[in-house]
Design a protein around this motif. Structure first.
Motif, PDB file in Angstrom:
ATOM      1  N   HIS A  46      13.339  11.957 -39.875  1.00  0.00           N
ATOM      2  CA  HIS A  46      12.944  10.757 -40.623  1.00  0.00           C
ATOM      3  C   HIS A  46      11.624  11.019 -41.359  1.00  0.00           C
ATOM      4  CE1 HIS A  46      10.157  10.153 -37.295  1.00  0.00           C
ATOM      5  NE2 HIS A  46      11.179  10.192 -36.450  1.00  0.00           N
ATOM      6  N   LEU A  47      11.099   9.975 -41.952  1.00  0.00           N
ATOM      7  CA  LEU A  47       9.857  10.115 -42.723  1.00  0.00           C
ATOM      8  C   LEU A  47       8.723  10.692 -41.889  1.00  0.00           C
ATOM      9  CD1 LEU A  47       9.809   6.742 -44.677  1.00  0.00           C
ATOM     10  CD2 LEU A  47      10.254   9.008 -45.600  1.00  0.00           C
ATOM     11  N   GLY A  48       8.691  10.303 -40.609  1.00  0.00           N
ATOM     12  CA  GLY A  48       7.650  10.797 -39.721  1.00  0.00           C
ATOM     13  C   GLY A  48       7.734  12.291 -39.473  1.00  0.00           C
ATOM     14  N   HIS A  49       8.929  12.873 -39.637  1.00  0.00           N
ATOM     15  CA  HIS A  49       9.072  14.330 -39.559  1.00  0.00           C
ATOM     16  C   HIS A  49       8.717  14.970 -40.904  1.00  0.00           C
ATOM     17  CE1 HIS A  49      12.097  13.204 -36.311  1.00  0.00           C
ATOM     18  NE2 HIS A  49      11.220  13.962 -35.684  1.00  0.00           N
ATOM     19  N   GLY A  50       9.010  14.257 -41.978  1.00  0.00           N
ATOM     20  CA  GLY A  50       8.792  14.807 -43.315  1.00  0.00           C
ATOM     21  C   GLY A  50       7.331  15.031 -43.628  1.00  0.00           C
ATOM     22  N   ARG A  51       6.464  14.109 -43.180  1.00  0.00           N
ATOM     23  CA  ARG A  51       5.059  14.225 -43.565  1.00  0.00           C
ATOM     24  C   ARG A  51       4.370  15.457 -42.964  1.00  0.00           C
ATOM     25  NH1 ARG A  51      -0.066   9.942 -43.916  1.00  0.00           N
ATOM     26  NH2 ARG A  51      -0.986  11.088 -45.655  1.00  0.00           N
ATOM     27  N   PRO A  52       4.440  15.698 -41.648  1.00  0.00           N
ATOM     28  CA  PRO A  52       3.795  16.919 -41.135  1.00  0.00           C
ATOM     29  C   PRO A  52       4.428  18.192 -41.671  1.00  0.00           C
ATOM     30  CG  PRO A  52       5.038  15.824 -39.390  1.00  0.00           C
ATOM     31  CD  PRO A  52       4.987  14.891 -40.554  1.00  0.00           C
ATOM     32  N   ALA A  53       5.751  18.165 -41.888  1.00  0.00           N
ATOM     33  CA  ALA A  53       6.427  19.359 -42.410  1.00  0.00           C
ATOM     34  C   ALA A  53       5.877  19.726 -43.785  1.00  0.00           C
ATOM     35  CB  ALA A  53       7.936  19.121 -42.483  1.00  0.00           C
ATOM     36  N   MET A  67      -0.498   8.632 -40.110  1.00  0.00           N
ATOM     37  CA  MET A  67       0.811   8.014 -39.901  1.00  0.00           C
ATOM     38  C   MET A  67       1.401   7.436 -41.185  1.00  0.00           C
ATOM     39  SD  MET A  67       1.516   8.471 -36.706  1.00  0.00           S
ATOM     40  CE  MET A  67       0.898  10.084 -37.119  1.00  0.00           C
ATOM     41  N   ILE A  68       2.668   7.069 -41.082  1.00  0.00           N
ATOM     42  CA  ILE A  68       3.389   6.451 -42.195  1.00  0.00           C
ATOM     43  C   ILE A  68       3.653   4.990 -41.870  1.00  0.00           C
ATOM     44  CG2 ILE A  68       5.667   6.370 -43.304  1.00  0.00           C
ATOM     45  CD1 ILE A  68       5.649   9.445 -43.120  1.00  0.00           C
ATOM     46  N   THR A  69       3.413   4.127 -42.859  1.00  0.00           N
ATOM     47  CA  THR A  69       3.818   2.726 -42.733  1.00  0.00           C
ATOM     48  C   THR A  69       4.861   2.438 -43.813  1.00  0.00           C
ATOM     49  OG1 THR A  69       1.993   2.032 -44.169  1.00  0.00           O
ATOM     50  CG2 THR A  69       1.601   1.962 -41.800  1.00  0.00           C
ATOM     51  N   ILE A  70       5.626   1.403 -43.596  1.00  0.00           N
ATOM     52  CA  ILE A  70       6.638   0.995 -44.578  1.00  0.00           C
ATOM     53  C   ILE A  70       6.381  -0.463 -44.942  1.00  0.00           C
ATOM     54  CG2 ILE A  70       9.109   0.634 -44.994  1.00  0.00           C
ATOM     55  CD1 ILE A  70       9.706   2.975 -43.237  1.00  0.00           C
ATOM     56  N   ASN A  71       6.052  -0.674 -46.206  1.00  0.00           N
ATOM     57  CA  ASN A  71       5.663  -2.000 -46.688  1.00  0.00           C
ATOM     58  C   ASN A  71       4.552  -2.596 -45.825  1.00  0.00           C
ATOM     59  OD1 ASN A  71       7.655  -1.958 -48.755  1.00  0.00           O
ATOM     60  ND2 ASN A  71       9.214  -2.550 -47.263  1.00  0.00           N
ATOM     61  N   GLY A  72       3.614  -1.740 -45.434  1.00  0.00           N
ATOM     62  CA  GLY A  72       2.449  -2.181 -44.676  1.00  0.00           C
ATOM     63  C   GLY A  72       2.654  -2.271 -43.178  1.00  0.00           C
ATOM     64  N   GLN A  73       3.892  -2.077 -42.699  1.00  0.00           N
ATOM     65  CA  GLN A  73       4.179  -2.156 -41.272  1.00  0.00           C
ATOM     66  C   GLN A  73       4.373  -0.772 -40.692  1.00  0.00           C
ATOM     67  OE1 GLN A  73       7.704  -4.714 -40.817  1.00  0.00           O
ATOM     68  NE2 GLN A  73       6.501  -5.916 -39.381  1.00  0.00           N
ATOM     69  N   LYS A  74       4.003  -0.598 -39.439  1.00  0.00           N
ATOM     70  CA  LYS A  74       4.240   0.668 -38.765  1.00  0.00           C
ATOM     71  C   LYS A  74       5.741   0.934 -38.716  1.00  0.00           C
ATOM     72  CE  LYS A  74       3.424   3.145 -34.453  1.00  0.00           C
ATOM     73  NZ  LYS A  74       2.953   3.069 -33.055  1.00  0.00           N
ATOM     74  N   MET A  75       6.124   2.180 -38.972  1.00  0.00           N
ATOM     75  CA  MET A  75       7.538   2.532 -38.951  1.00  0.00           C
ATOM     76  C   MET A  75       8.034   2.611 -37.508  1.00  0.00           C
ATOM     77  SD  MET A  75       9.375   5.924 -40.560  1.00  0.00           S
ATOM     78  CE  MET A  75       8.896   6.982 -39.200  1.00  0.00           C
ATOM     79  N   GLY A  76       9.185   2.010 -37.225  1.00  0.00           N
ATOM     80  CA  GLY A  76       9.741   2.080 -35.874  1.00  0.00           C
ATOM     81  C   GLY A  76      11.150   1.539 -35.829  1.00  0.00           C
ATOM     82  N   LYS A  77      11.943   2.095 -34.917  1.00  0.00           N
ATOM     83  CA  LYS A  77      13.334   1.649 -34.774  1.00  0.00           C
ATOM     84  C   LYS A  77      13.400   0.171 -34.402  1.00  0.00           C
ATOM     85  CE  LYS A  77      15.444   6.089 -33.584  1.00  0.00           C
ATOM     86  NZ  LYS A  77      16.063   6.908 -32.531  1.00  0.00           N
ATOM     87  N   SER A  78      12.479  -0.261 -33.541  1.00  0.00           N
ATOM     88  CA  SER A  78      12.519  -1.646 -33.061  1.00  0.00           C
ATOM     89  C   SER A  78      12.245  -2.651 -34.176  1.00  0.00           C
ATOM     90  CB  SER A  78      11.503  -1.838 -31.938  1.00  0.00           C
ATOM     91  OG  SER A  78      10.199  -1.557 -32.407  1.00  0.00           O
ATOM     92  N   LEU A  79      11.521  -2.220 -35.218  1.00  0.00           N
ATOM     93  CA  LEU A  79      11.198  -3.118 -36.327  1.00  0.00           C
ATOM     94  C   LEU A  79      12.279  -3.117 -37.414  1.00  0.00           C
ATOM     95  CD1 LEU A  79       7.409  -2.205 -36.695  1.00  0.00           C
ATOM     96  CD2 LEU A  79       8.339  -4.328 -35.762  1.00  0.00           C
ATOM     97  N   GLY A  80      13.260  -2.230 -37.257  1.00  0.00           N
ATOM     98  CA  GLY A  80      14.348  -2.170 -38.237  1.00  0.00           C
ATOM     99  C   GLY A  80      13.947  -1.562 -39.564  1.00  0.00           C
ATOM    100  N   ASN A  81      12.804  -0.858 -39.605  1.00  0.00           N
ATOM    101  CA  ASN A  81      12.352  -0.250 -40.860  1.00  0.00           C
ATOM    102  C   ASN A  81      12.318   1.276 -40.749  1.00  0.00           C
ATOM    103  OD1 ASN A  81      10.157   0.150 -39.217  1.00  0.00           O
ATOM    104  ND2 ASN A  81       8.671  -0.856 -40.537  1.00  0.00           N
ATOM    105  N   PHE A  82      13.137   1.789 -39.914  1.00  0.00           N
ATOM    106  CA  PHE A  82      13.201   3.223 -39.627  1.00  0.00           C
ATOM    107  C   PHE A  82      14.130   3.878 -40.652  1.00  0.00           C
ATOM    108  CE2 PHE A  82      12.387   6.488 -36.552  1.00  0.00           C
ATOM    109  CZ  PHE A  82      13.484   7.341 -36.609  1.00  0.00           C
ATOM    110  N   ILE A  83      13.608   4.779 -41.467  1.00  0.00           N
ATOM    111  CA  ILE A  83      14.407   5.383 -42.537  1.00  0.00           C
ATOM    112  C   ILE A  83      14.485   6.883 -42.355  1.00  0.00           C
ATOM    113  CG2 ILE A  83      14.704   5.608 -45.042  1.00  0.00           C
ATOM    114  CD1 ILE A  83      12.966   3.159 -45.417  1.00  0.00           C
ATOM    115  N   THR A  84      15.693   7.415 -42.242  1.00  0.00           N
ATOM    116  CA  THR A  84      15.855   8.865 -42.139  1.00  0.00           C
ATOM    117  C   THR A  84      15.728   9.491 -43.524  1.00  0.00           C
ATOM    118  OG1 THR A  84      18.253   8.914 -42.481  1.00  0.00           O
ATOM    119  CG2 THR A  84      17.482   8.535 -40.217  1.00  0.00           C
ATOM    120  N   LEU A  85      15.494  10.786 -43.543  1.00  0.00           N
ATOM    121  CA  LEU A  85      15.378  11.484 -44.826  1.00  0.00           C
ATOM    122  C   LEU A  85      16.690  11.417 -45.596  1.00  0.00           C
ATOM    123  CD1 LEU A  85      13.244  14.522 -43.646  1.00  0.00           C
ATOM    124  CD2 LEU A  85      12.496  12.681 -45.156  1.00  0.00           C
TER     125      LEU A  85
END
Length: 498
Positions: free
Chosen positions: A42-49, A278-296
């Motif tokens: 996901h995006l969280g893997h993309g940034r450090p890579a 870290m990465i946020t999505i529309n100002g919110q922390k990215m997470g599966k529980s928030l429903g804003n988790f986006i894979t590459l």
């Protein structure tokens, strides 16, 4: 000739920018924590890579011989990053009715696919935790021999309080041990630890546990933190140059690595510690529980409810590079669309730069002011990279260089204004930064070049024949494909629509 660097790196350990001085120049050892392979990247893997790929690229550009080690965690990473609970990969295996190694292989393969799409260079070595069990067992024994660990019921724990008598546990993250002790309540299953802050080096495996190995303490599996100590020290030595990873790994993972390194090797594992934010999505922390988790893959295809369209891998890479790696990065459709436009502008410039050729015209005088401006732009671009890999600022300077390239292309400036040496420096610096340092390449649709040549030829013929309805038809057809026709004084060209 290589750029003479005065590279400074922000060292999380010292909380300051430090001049980069490799332990054994020109060799550089860099270890980066890779993925735990139980799901799609996901995006969280993309940034450090992308962050550490750029570090690798720039160090190589400077002439260093870099050994880049990035691991694959395929055992020992438990739910909640804790010492108790189910292994993340084993849990996925049970759900899918697969062997754990099938899960690990499947998601290692998809991770590699996505990293290739993002144009990251493969690391020099990519070790797997399961391939280094003997090394991990040896490390546990070494820490036990030092009196800094203890065994309980087939599990071995690191004794943080004992370690803290001579060392400082928390020096990387700034955590204070007393606060950690008072702020940590005992959880079920943790009662065998002497102290709540202690962490597992080796865990006794319950009969139903899927991944387990023989050890001097019984059948079990390694602790998550131990794996990286074993693999980094095996391939880079007990003390190496750079250890990288996401900020979320600073505590407890990297803090525990430092403790383990000092316990068994009597020194810090790494000289410089680098952490991307870290990465946020529309100002919110990215997470599966928030429903804003986006894979590459969802980003590449646009198949996610938060996405208005698909975004290409190079758009994602460019977007990540437009923020400094230590700043938070907020993904939104507007930001990604702006990145898409910026990426296309950069690549249109690359296309132009590769077409430009030096032509001497003795009637055109050398323009010292233009030469000085170019020299300053190039100096600024390198200065940005030397300032803790500030790709955001470097890109800004490249846009200034692009203005010169565009002026050469349109004829506002002539190559003789710069002279042959500086002209070639403009072209080579732009190309080198875009493709080699920033790792951006042109994303061409299949058979694009041949098709465009034919269409532009037809466009030219229609224009000559003054068949303007045909001209408009071809122009509109190309525009629908994201291609803009450029009518020049002496030629017809095309560019990506920005």
């Amino acid at each position: 000739m290589k750029h003479k660097s005065q590279l400074k790196i922000y060292n999380t350990l010292s909380r300051a920018k430090e001049t980069f001085e490799p332990i054994k120049a020109p060799f550089v050892g860099m270890y980066v924590c890779g993925p735990t392979v139980y799901g799609d990247a996901h995006l969280g893997h993309g940034r450090p890579a992308i962050t550490f790929d750029t570090v690798y690229r720039y160090l190589s550009h400077l002439g260093y011989k870099v050994r880049y080690v990035r691991n694959i965690t395929d055992v020992g990473h438990l739910q909640g990053d804790a010492d108790e609970g189910e292994d993340k990969i084993a849990k996925k295996a049970k759900l899918e009715q697969l062997e754990p190694m099938e899960v690990a292989q499947q998601y290692t393969d998809t991770y590699h696919r996505d990293m290739l799409a993002l144009n990251t260079i493969k690391p020099s070595i990519e070790p797997r935790a399961t391939g280094h069990i003997p090394e991990q067992i040896a490390l546990v024994q070494s820490i036990l021999d030092e009196g800094l660990a203890y065994e309980v019921n087939g599990s071995v724990y690191f004794d943080v309080l004992k370690y803290n008598e001579s060392q400082q546990y928390g020096k990387l993250s700034g955590r204070v041990l007393e606060d950690l002790m008072s702020g940590t309540r005992d959880l079920d299953g943790q009662s065998e630890k002497r102290n709540a802050a202690d962490f597992a080096l080796w865990k006794n495996a319950a009969p139903e546990h899927l991944m387990k190995w023989e050890s001097p303490w019984g059948i079990g599996f390694p602790g998550w933190h131990l794996e990286c100590t074993a693999m980094s020290s095996k391939y880079l030595g007990k003390h190496f140059d750079i250890h990288g990873g996401g900020m979320d790994l600073m505590f407890p993972h990297h803090e525990c690595e430092i403790a383990q390194g000092n316990a068994c090797n009597h020194q810090d594992p790494a000289k410089y510690w680098m952490h991307n934010n870290m990465i946020t999505i529309n100002g919110q922390k990215m997470g599966k529980s928030l429903g804003n988790f986006i894979t590459l893959q969802e980003l590449f295809t646009g198949e996610h409810e938060l996405l208005e369209q698909a975004y290409s891998p190079m758009t994602i890479r460019y977007f990540i590079l437009t923020a400094h790696y230590r700043s938070t990065l907020d993904f939104s459709n507007d930001a990604l669309k702006a990145a898409q436009k910026g990426y296309k502008k950069i690549i249109n410039g690359l296309k132009i730069a590769q077409k430009l050729q030096y032509v001497q015209d003795d009637t055109v005088e050398l323009d010292e002011k233009q030469v000085q401006q170019v020299e300053q732009i190039i100096t600024n671009a390198y200065r940005a990279m030397d300032d803790d890999f500030n790709t955001a600022q470097a890109i800004g300077h490249l846009f200034n260089l692009l203005k010169k390239i565009n002026s050469l292309y349109t004829g506002q400036l002539h190559p003789s204004h710069f002279g042959k040496e500086v002209f070639e420096k403009i072209i080579n610096t732009y190309r080198t930064f875009i493709t080699e340092i920033l790792g951006l390449n042109e994303e061409k649709p299949n058979n694009q070049e041949g098709l465009l040549d034919v269409l532009l030829k037809l466009y030219g013929e229609a224009k000559t024949a003054r068949d303007y309805s045909r001209v408009d038809e071809i122009r509109n057809s190309l525009k629908s494909l994201g291609i803009v026709v450029k009518d020049m004084k002496d030629k017809i060209d095309w560019a990506y629509e920005e």
